[in-house]
Design an enzyme around this catalytic site. Structure first.
Site, mmCIF file in Angstrom:
data_model
loop_
_atom_site.group_PDB
_atom_site.id
_atom_site.type_symbol
_atom_site.label_atom_id
_atom_site.label_comp_id
_atom_site.label_asym_id
_atom_site.label_seq_id
_atom_site.Cartn_x
_atom_site.Cartn_y
_atom_site.Cartn_z
ATOM 1 N N SER A 37 -10.013 -0.757 6.826
ATOM 2 C CA SER A 37 -9.400 -0.547 5.520
ATOM 3 C C SER A 37 -8.669 -1.749 4.922
ATOM 4 C CB SER A 37 -8.435 0.643 5.572
ATOM 5 O OG SER A 37 -9.153 1.839 5.497
ATOM 6 N N LYS A 73 0.861 -1.190 0.000
ATOM 7 C CA LYS A 73 0.000 0.000 0.000
ATOM 8 C C LYS A 73 0.893 1.234 0.000
ATOM 9 C CE LYS A 73 -4.025 1.826 2.590
ATOM 10 N NZ LYS A 73 -4.888 1.613 3.763
ATOM 11 N N SER A 104 -9.751 1.572 2.553
ATOM 12 C CA SER A 104 -8.838 2.332 1.718
ATOM 13 C C SER A 104 -7.764 1.497 1.021
ATOM 14 C CB SER A 104 -8.160 3.405 2.567
ATOM 15 O OG SER A 104 -7.348 2.800 3.567
#
Lengths: 474, 475
Positions: free
Chosen positions: A174, A75, A150
């Site tokens: 997330s 990420k 996310s």
């Protein structure tokens, strides 16, 4: 797609090589990234150098770690030396960290090959990856729908068979929510189990890094590698990484599973049906199902949307144009800071900075932030009470399967409700896993969630593995 | 200076001291003054995204030592974030302590016997240092600003006094005594000129017996002298405003050393809103009993105790002797005095020699052993050296080291034979018959005349006591 454990075994034994496994990953990224917008940066050369070095060591007969030659997606809120790190925000334009996050150092020690940085909602604020300054990521299972967020890019990378493993971060769901929407296993570890050093903070007291994988064993393997005390993170738990892989097949015989009403209520019928069938599967595997109500969980969402923005308003203050990233000039330093932050942050980030600043302001602190901290304590106590009656809890991960682009962008509250079932674990600092179980509307995957007390990851992996088998996946 | 017309000033001081640790408060960077700009920096003290603080245990120990010395309670404490935007603060928040500081309460006794209460002494990190070039030379209106982050993350303790100070002299005494304590604990080098000790003064005035007036906070006090002058100026300024029927505005004011005035920095219409909240990246700081005990037991004597040790054997000491005691403690010369005293040199001799002669050349102390200091004073005591000669030997020892007896010999300070003094005195009586007869008639002042003449003639080698004895004998 090969599992991480198979790749590591083949690379170590010489039946495959890190370079060829990387080629598979890079080929898939080249084929599909343009369409899906998953990777913001692919470090082809760096990954190839890492893979070549691993292959050389293997040829010399060295034992590499448990992730030998396994490509991993990261990420883009994890710092990697020399690699652009953006948090999907314009404000970090051009910044390359001079250091590695602890999790990346540990991946490298274990023989993994980081291949690139994945898209996210800006600063991890969102549940659909639509809040990225670099455009949304498409759900590989249905490109008209969001992958969740996310950590949407990391989830999509695994779902699109680009890498078998990805790291995400979970502040209010997330990791688990995109895992559910992309048909993956997603783990939010116990707070402090994984070092946050090098994770660009959203809400420090809630953030945890965790795995996104195709199956439970890979998730356990990856978590074992990244977990364990880190002297660079003061909130890191004191003990070394627990053994998790060895407990994956422990089963749930004799365990009490709490089916929590507040973790189902409000979910779509297809999601609710999956959770009920998951309860049946656990019962068939020898567990007892206890129906529970934990009313405090209903308060979690509002507490979360005060605590997380409050911490974020402070964590994101440093993006001021003075030292790195974007700078928009102004007449003096104050106007430069204002112009930089106005141009650099997206709408959702600004909304949360304002919410958080307000919640911490003199005269409002007690009514908002202070009250939210009390709810947080109530949540922790409520979990503890539930664990008198159950060894772990069961519920839905998300209220619905993957939704269409634009479905919730005009209404922030509707988007925030995507996290209603995942938030309590972050508030309590306790672990939770989302594991795919059955399909719902339009044949899309449904995630069910297992929640446990602090440091109960081994138990949750065992429960998730029972569901994985019952769902007919390996 | 004191206020007239029934006015009194009420002053509280906030003293920031940098702690003398090897590394910074939350990272491993060197804590040192004077390095090239931005060389003692890392992701943590630059506040780079993703970096996290780890508390330096040594900083905690020094903070506890300060607390013990100030009679504070060492309490379980937490860290908070103080949020405000400023370019020399890399995270745009400062990690500080708020409602739960490590040291709670306490007091400091001043040499004049007054007691100033201590509200708290808490840990926090320092900011970087800005230099504003061109234009106004201040942050708004400069052409360019440069920031050096070497100081960013240096550990500080902020010591907050109660509003107990009633004069600028008392404020100065408090700051001076506190500085001595900070140095004695090893927490600080006390260098105000390098900014390692910085003082803000909260000043208000009121009619004696009335409730507290509106206060102003004075910043940029870089020396004890500035502190004293700024407080006097500010108290006077406020008194004039009130005398004329005006109102004092609560604000932060800047002391200008050259103009000798304070001027408005920023107005506090309402209290600044720093949006304090618990620092989620750090855990609570709860020093256990054993750790606290180690700090207590390891603490050396504080200045007040050292002063009373040095002054203990003085009988009805003069003000100048008490002054010498203070100087010796301030300059950390106690060991010279006590080793001389242990060897039989009276404190009345050792104290002024240390406070006057050694104080003038502190840089030379590395050349001067306790033994050499003691030996010189013993020679002076026995009359082998005159006071003038002893001072000169000490100066030489400080300048280039050596052995006192050898230096005295080299300077030709062998004592004159008693007979030599006698012959010089006889000669002088012959040359000054009028003075001699007045002396014989009881004019004691003329003894000094003859002593002076003997010294002149012997180039200071005669012993004053021998001369007096000879004068008496001949009288």
């Amino acid at each position: 797609m090969k599992s991480a454990s198979d790749i590591a075994r083949d690379v170590q034994s010489g039946t495959s090589s890190a370079a060829s496994e990387l080629d598979v990953a890079l080929a898939q990224i080249r084929a599909r990234n343009g369409e899906l917008n998953i990777f913001l940066y692919v470090d082809e050369e760096g990954a190839q150098r890492t893979a070549a070095a691993l292959d050389e060591r293997i040829q010399r007969g060295e034992q590499i770690g448990p992730l030998a030659g396994v490509p991993v997606a990261l990420k883009d809120n994890l710092c990697q030396t020399g690699i652009p790190t953006t948090c999907s925000s314009k404000i970090l334009e051009g910044w390359r960290p001079p250091y590695n996050a602890t999790v990346i150092d540990r991946l490298l020690v274990a023989g993994a090959v980081p291949v690139g940085k994945t898209n996210l909602d800006e600063f991890a604020m969102g549940s659909s990856t639509e809040n990225s300054a670099f455009g949304p990521t498409l759900n590989p299972l249905d490109t008209s729908r969001v992958p969740g967020g996310s950590s949407g890019g990391s989830a999509a990378a695994v779902a699109a068979d680009m890498t078998p493993l990805a790291l995400g971060s979970d502040t209010g769901g997330s990791i688990r929510q995109p895992a559910a929407l992309c048909g993956l296993v997603g783990v939010k570890p116990t707070y402090g189990l994984v070092s946050r050093y090098g994770l660009i903070a959203f809400a420090s007291s809630l953030d945890q890094i965790g795995p996104l994988t195709k199956n439970v064993r890979d998730a356990a393997l990856l978590l074992e590698v990244i977990a364990g005390h880190d002297p660079l993170d003061s909130t890191s738990l004191p003990e070394p990484a627990p053994s998790l892989s060895s407990h994956v097949n422990d089963g749930v015989a004799g365990k009490r599973v709490g089916l929590v009403r507040e973790l189902i209520d409000g979910a779509d019928a297809d999601v609710m049906a999956s959770v009920e069938r998951a309860a049946d599967a656990l019962r068939e595997a020898g567990a007892t199902i206890v129906e529970l109500s934990v009313p405090e969980f209903r308060l979690g969402l509002s507490a979360y949307y005060l605590i997380a923005p409050a911490e974020a308003s402070s964590n994101l203050a440093r993006f001021d144009g003075v030292r790195y990233g974007l700078r928009v000039n102004g007449d003096d330093v104050t106007s430069m800071m204002e112009a930089t932050r106005t141009a650099g942050f997206g709408e959702e980030v600004k909304r949360r900075i304002m919410l958080g600043t307000y919640a911490l302001s003199a005269g409002y602190f007690d009514a908002y932030y202070g009250q939210a901290l009390k709810v947080r304590t109530l949540t922790i106590n409520a979990f503890a009470r539930a664990y008198h009656q159950a060894d772990f809890l069961l519920g839905a991960t998300t209220p619905s399967v993957a939704f269409a682009f634009g479905a919730k962008t005009s209404d922030p509250m509707a988007m925030y409700l995507s996290d209603v079932f995942t938030i309590p674990s972050n508030l309590a600092g306790e672990p939770a896993i989302s594991v795919p179980f059955g399909t719902g509307d339009a044949g899309l995957p449904v995630g069910v969630q297992l929640l446990g007390p602090g440091r109960s990851e081994a138990l949750l992996f065992a429960g998730a593995r029972v569901l994985e088998i019952a769902d007919g996946r390996s | 200076m004191s206020l007239t017309n029934g006015w009194e000033m009420v002053v509280g001081l906030e003293v920031h001291t940098e702690l003398k640790t090897a590394t910074k408060m939350f990272c491993g960077c060197a804590n040192s003054f004077g390095s090239l700009p931005n060389t003692n920096v890392c992701p943590v003290c630059l506040g780079l995204p993703g970096s996290l603080p780890v508390l330096n245990a040594r900083a905690v120990e020094l903070a506890m030592a300060i607390g013990v010395a100030l009679h504070s309670t060492i309490a379980p404490s937490t860290f908070h974030r103080k949020n405000y935007f400023y370019p020399d603060m890399p995270k745009d928040f400062q990690i500080s302590q708020y409602d739960l500081p490590i040291n709670v309460g306490g007091f400091l006794d001043l040499p004049d016997g007054s007691r100033i209460s201590i509200e708290r002494a808490h840990l926090e990190e320092d900011t970087g240092k800005s230099t504003h070039l061109g234009g106004s030379g201040r942050i708004h209106g400069a052409d360019r600003s440069l920031v050096d982050y070497n100081r960013s993350g240096v550990p500080l303790v902020e010591i907050v006094s109660g509003p107990d100070i009633r004069s600028s002299t008392q404020a100065r005494d408090y700051a001076s005594e506190l500085r001595g304590i900070l140095m004695a604990t090893g927490a600080s080098d006390g260098r105000m000129e390098e900014g390692s000790m910085r003082i803000d003064a909260n000043v208000s005035v009121r009619k004696v017996g009335q409730p507290l007036g509106t206060r102003c906070e004075i910043k940029n006090l870089n020396s004890l002298r500035s502190l004293q002058r700024a407080i006097d100026y500010e108290a006077h300024r406020q008194t004039v405003i009130l005398e004329e029927g005006g109102r004092v505005r609560q604000e932060t004011r800047h002391w200008d050393e050259n103009l000798a005035t304070t001027s408005t920095m920023r107005v506090k219409e309402e209290a600044d809103d720093y949006r304090y909240f618990r620092e989620p990246d750090l855990v609570d700081l709860i020093p256990d009993e054993a750790w606290q005990a180690r700090i207590r037991e390891g603490l050396p004597p504080m200045p007040a105790e050292r002063r009373s040790m040095l002054g203990a054997r003085l009988h009805e000491p003069s003000d100048s002797l008490l002054g010498a005691v203070s100087v010796v403690v301030d300059l950390d010369l106690d060991a010279y005095v006590s080793s001389a005293r242990d060897a039989g040199v009276p404190a009345e001799l050792a104290l002024p020699r240390a406070a006057n002669e050694l104080a003038t050349d502190l840089g030379g102390l590395s050349n001067l052993s306790f033994e050499a200091f003691t030996a010189t004073l013993l020679m002076e005591r026995s009359g082998e050296l005159s006071p003038t000669q002893a001072k000169s030997v000490l100066a030489e020892l400080l300048a280039s080291g050596g052995e006192p007896r050898a230096i005295a010999a080299k300077k030709g300070y062998e004592q004159l034979e008693t007979g030599a003094v006698a012959s010089v005195v006889a000669q002088l009586i012959e040359e000054h018959p009028d003075e001699w007869s007045r002396y014989r008639d009881g004019d004691e002042k003329l003894a000094q005349f003859f002593i002076g003449q003997v010294m002149k003639r012997t180039k200071g080698q005669a012993n004053g006591k021998d001369v007096i004895a000879e004068l008496h004998a001949k009288r």
